[in-house]
Design an enzyme around this catalytic site. Structure first.
Site, short mmCIF file in Angstrom:
data_model
loop_
_atom_site.label_atom_id
_atom_site.label_comp_id
_atom_site.label_asym_id
_atom_site.label_seq_id
_atom_site.Cartn_x
_atom_site.Cartn_y
_atom_site.Cartn_z
N SER A 48 31.19 41.59 27.81
CA SER A 48 32.13 41.41 28.92
C SER A 48 31.82 40.17 29.76
O SER A 48 30.67 39.95 30.16
CB SER A 48 32.13 42.64 29.82
OG SER A 48 32.96 42.43 30.95
N THR A 70 37.18 48.79 31.01
CA THR A 70 37.71 48.30 29.74
C THR A 70 37.72 49.47 28.76
O THR A 70 37.52 50.62 29.14
CB THR A 70 36.87 47.09 29.25
OG1 THR A 70 37.45 46.59 28.05
CG2 THR A 70 35.42 47.45 29.01
N LYS A 75 40.31 53.24 30.01
CA LYS A 75 41.47 52.95 30.86
C LYS A 75 42.39 54.15 31.06
O LYS A 75 43.04 54.26 32.11
CB LYS A 75 42.27 51.77 30.28
CG LYS A 75 41.52 50.45 30.34
CD LYS A 75 42.39 49.30 29.86
CE LYS A 75 41.62 47.98 29.93
NZ LYS A 75 42.48 46.85 29.54
N ASP A 100 46.04 43.98 34.65
CA ASP A 100 46.36 43.25 33.42
C ASP A 100 47.82 42.78 33.43
O ASP A 100 48.13 41.67 33.00
CB ASP A 100 46.13 44.13 32.19
CG ASP A 100 44.66 44.34 31.88
OD1 ASP A 100 43.86 43.44 32.19
OD2 ASP A 100 44.31 45.40 31.33
N GLY A 133 51.75 42.84 17.19
CA GLY A 133 50.85 43.96 17.39
C GLY A 133 51.48 45.07 18.22
O GLY A 133 52.54 44.89 18.80
N GLY A 138 49.17 47.74 19.94
CA GLY A 138 48.14 48.55 20.56
C GLY A 138 48.31 48.65 22.07
O GLY A 138 49.39 48.42 22.61
#
Length: 278
Positions: free
Chosen positions: A20, A67, A71, A108, A131, A133
């Site tokens: 991180s 992270t 979450k 985010d 994607g 996810g």
């Protein structure tokens, strides 16, 4: 919370967590803001250990960054979450308020919007997502704020396709799904958001159109990805995962410290330096 109180603590939690960059970014902000009595650490915490970790936090704690895989797991441990976090059922920021409440948010999503705005992208009439996810759902939530038309999601399975269409309905975004085999078509969109793991989009690099628009690749290590490097070579605009990381961290610092403006440039430089050293 006030930045004048002594011995304030914050940290990033996740598993694995050694990679991180959050400590680098937050510590750079504290230094720039003159918050010498603030600390920011990292702790390897999985879903099973999370309740116990929360249970031993004292009044010196100002906030947490979260992270994977925490979450969603953190939500039952909180006193409330923001509408933004609720929209994607994901919390990446916890702020401990002065009255002892634990409040979750998701930076985010506004971080993505801010990273695009920094490159002059305020609105697009369509977009493509590579994607399906967790990051793809955040991308959809960001596009709900800036995209006026259709979003095409390129996915590998019917199950993922159904999930993305469900997220679209929930977030108020018109989502059409396409098979991953057709992903090269995505590269013609005004905005392409790549949310896939490292290496997944490498094969698409040879399919970039002559005049590409904007690529937002959420990866930052290794950087550039093959797709991002070729996109830049064709003079397309590229927004990186580091841009996202910095912008979401800016919002976290502001929420945790109560300061009106976190030092974006100092945080980005610290992140770039850390990646270069790595």
């Amino acid at each position: 919370m006030s930045g004048t109180d002594s011995q304030r603590r914050a940290a990033v939690l996740g598993s694995p967590i050694a990679h991180s960059l959050s400590p680098v970014l937050h510590r750079a902000a504290y230094e720039e803001l003159g918050l010498g009595d603030w600390s920011y650490d990292r702790f390897d915490v999985d879903e099973e250990a999370l309740p116990g970790f929360f249970g031993q936090l004292g009044p010196e704690w100002a906030g947490l960054s979260l992270t994977m895989p925490l979450k969603r797991a953190v939500i039952p441990l909180l006193d409330g979450i923001s509408e933004t976090a609720a929209s994607v059922e994901a919390v990446n920021t916890v702020v401990f308020t002065e009255d002892g409440r634990r409040v979750g948010d998701n930076t985010d999503i506004p971080g993505m919007v801010a990273a695009l705005r920094e490159r002059g992208i305020e609105q697009v009439d369509s977009a493509a997502i590579l994607g399906a996810g967790a990051t793809a759902s955040s991308a959809l939530a960001a596009l709900a704020r800036i995209c006026t038309g259709e979003v095409v999601a390129y996915v590998r399975s019917a199950e993922r396709a159904a999930e993305m269409r469900e997220w679209g309905e929930r977030l108020g975004v018109e989502v059409r799904t396409q098979d991953w085999a057709d992903a090269a078509q995505a590269l013609h969109a005004p905005l392409v958001i790549a949310t896939t793991p490292a290496g997944t989009t490498d094969a698409l690099a040879t399919a970039i159109p002559e005049r590409p628009a904007t690529l937002f690749d959420v990866l930052y290590d290794p950087w550039p990805t093959e797709l991002a490097a070729r996109w830049s070579a064709y003079a397309g605009s590229v927004v990186s995962g580091l841009d996202l990381l910095v912008h979401q961290a800016v919002l976290q610092v502001e929420q945790m410290t109560g300061r009106a403006a976190a030092p974006l440039d100092a945080m980005r430089k610290a992140g770039e330096h850390a990646l270069a050293a790595h």
